[in-house]
Design a protein around this motif. Structure first.
Motif, short mmCIF file in Angstrom:
data_model
loop_
_atom_site.label_atom_id
_atom_site.label_comp_id
_atom_site.label_asym_id
_atom_site.label_seq_id
_atom_site.Cartn_x
_atom_site.Cartn_y
_atom_site.Cartn_z
N LEU A 148 1.23 -0.85 0.26
CA LEU A 148 0.05 0.26 -0.29
C LEU A 148 1.27 1.21 -0.23
N LYS A 149 0.88 2.21 -0.79
CA LYS A 149 1.34 3.20 -1.32
C LYS A 149 -0.11 4.88 -0.53
N MET A 150 -0.17 5.32 0.47
CA MET A 150 -1.05 6.69 1.01
C MET A 150 -0.46 7.39 0.66
N ASP A 151 -0.98 8.14 0.14
CA ASP A 151 -0.54 10.21 -0.61
C ASP A 151 -1.17 10.43 1.16
N ILE A 152 -0.35 11.35 1.69
CA ILE A 152 -0.55 11.76 2.90
C ILE A 152 0.32 13.58 3.02
N VAL A 153 -0.94 14.07 2.97
CA VAL A 153 -0.45 15.95 3.23
C VAL A 153 -0.87 16.56 4.38
N GLY A 154 0.34 17.45 4.31
CA GLY A 154 -0.33 18.44 5.42
C GLY A 154 -0.08 19.68 4.74
N HIS A 155 -0.06 20.86 5.28
CA HIS A 155 0.33 22.15 5.49
C HIS A 155 0.93 22.83 6.38
N VAL A 156 1.02 23.93 6.15
CA VAL A 156 2.21 25.24 6.74
C VAL A 156 1.21 26.72 6.07
N GLY A 157 1.06 27.26 7.63
CA GLY A 157 -0.11 28.34 7.58
C GLY A 157 -1.00 28.65 7.94
N GLU A 158 -1.81 29.16 8.18
CA GLU A 158 -3.61 29.06 8.56
C GLU A 158 -4.51 28.79 7.22
N LEU A 159 -4.20 29.25 6.30
CA LEU A 159 -4.73 28.72 5.22
C LEU A 159 -6.35 28.00 4.94
N PRO A 160 -6.90 29.22 5.48
CA PRO A 160 -8.84 29.25 5.72
C PRO A 160 -9.09 28.79 4.62
N LEU A 161 -10.49 27.51 4.79
CA LEU A 161 -10.95 27.05 3.60
C LEU A 161 -11.94 27.64 3.05
#
Length: 259
Positions: A148-161
């Motif tokens: 299994l290769k499962m991509d994961i994502v994080g973010h830097v900064g407030e970046l509101p939706l």
């Protein structure tokens, strides 16, 4: 032959509220004598990784009749915005007995002064029969059942939706709730949102569905049209005059409009 798919189950709670059950990711592999899969939850990360970092706990379920050994690592795709080197995993190997589950914990912390934006890595999980793992000291000789290769994502900064709703329509027929329109993600990151019909009474909000929406992605909402056998509920929904979009993680309302 190897393939994968997502499975989402929907059910209706008393009062007409549509609830979404846990989503699991299944990976299957077939051979003449062996049937195996990796079952893991959750299937995403999608969290801020600055200001002290963040963590997630993943649960592996062994639904086979055999003890399974899992080997866990982090890889990347040579992207400039990789977070591979910022990730800690525990444990990196574990054994799960038949019918049992076990937890993997990952912690991600971006270095100071990391530019805002999304960062990527891949959670790499290899599954082998315990007997195969014990008999082979050379890792290259281990018989991998499922990879299994499962991509994961994080973010830097407030970046509101920031979500835009385009051309939304609600129509009720004799036994169906028909939905038209699309949502568009104007944010600098992906996120999970809830699409909700409201009559200004929070306890009676009607959940149309949950969406994971990528940066700059547009998603058609017609897939949330569905049959409703409860005539009283259909009559009630005719009076719902608001559409809400809610950030699933924060439970904050990020969009509201009269329909």
């Amino acid at each position: 032959m190897e393939f994968s798919f997502f499975l989402r189950k929907l059910s209706i709670k008393k009062g007409g509220i549509l609830m979404i059950k846990k989503t699991f990711l299944f990976f299957f592999i077939f051979s003449f004598k062996l049937y195996s899969y990796i079952n893991i939850h959750p299937t995403t990360f999608d969290k801020p990784i600055d200001n002290g970092g963040n963590w997630e706990e993943y649960i592996l379920y062994n639904r086979t009749p055999n003890p399974i050994r899992y080997l866990i690592s982090i890889v990347d795709k040579n992207e400039s915005n990789s977070m591979k080197d910022w990730i800690e995993i525990y444990p990196r190997a574990l054994t799960v007995k038949p019918g049992k589950n076990a937890k993997i914990k990952i912690f991600i912390k971006a270095p100071l002064k990391t530019p805002e934006g999304e960062y990527f890595a891949t959670l790499d999980i290899k599954e082998t029969l315990l007997s195969s793992f014990e008999e082979n000291n050379n890792k290259k000789a281990i018989n991998i059942l499922t990879h299994l290769k499962m991509d994961i994502v994080g973010h830097v900064g407030e970046l509101p939706l920031k979500i835009k709703l385009n051309n939304f329509e609600k129509k009720i027929t004799e036994n169906k709730l028909l939905i038209k329109g699309e949502v568009e993600n104007l944010s600098k990151r992906r996120g999970n949102i809830l699409i909700v019909l409201s009559n200004n009474k929070k306890r009676e909000d009607y959940l149309l569905g949950k969406i994971r929406i990528l940066k700059n992605e547009k998603i058609n909402l017609s897939k949330f049209s569905h049959e409703i056998k409860d005539k009283d509920l259909l009559k009630k929904l005719k009076k719902y005059k608001k559409i809400l979009i809610i950030d699933e993680k924060t439970q904050k309302k990020i969009f509201e409009s009269t329909i």
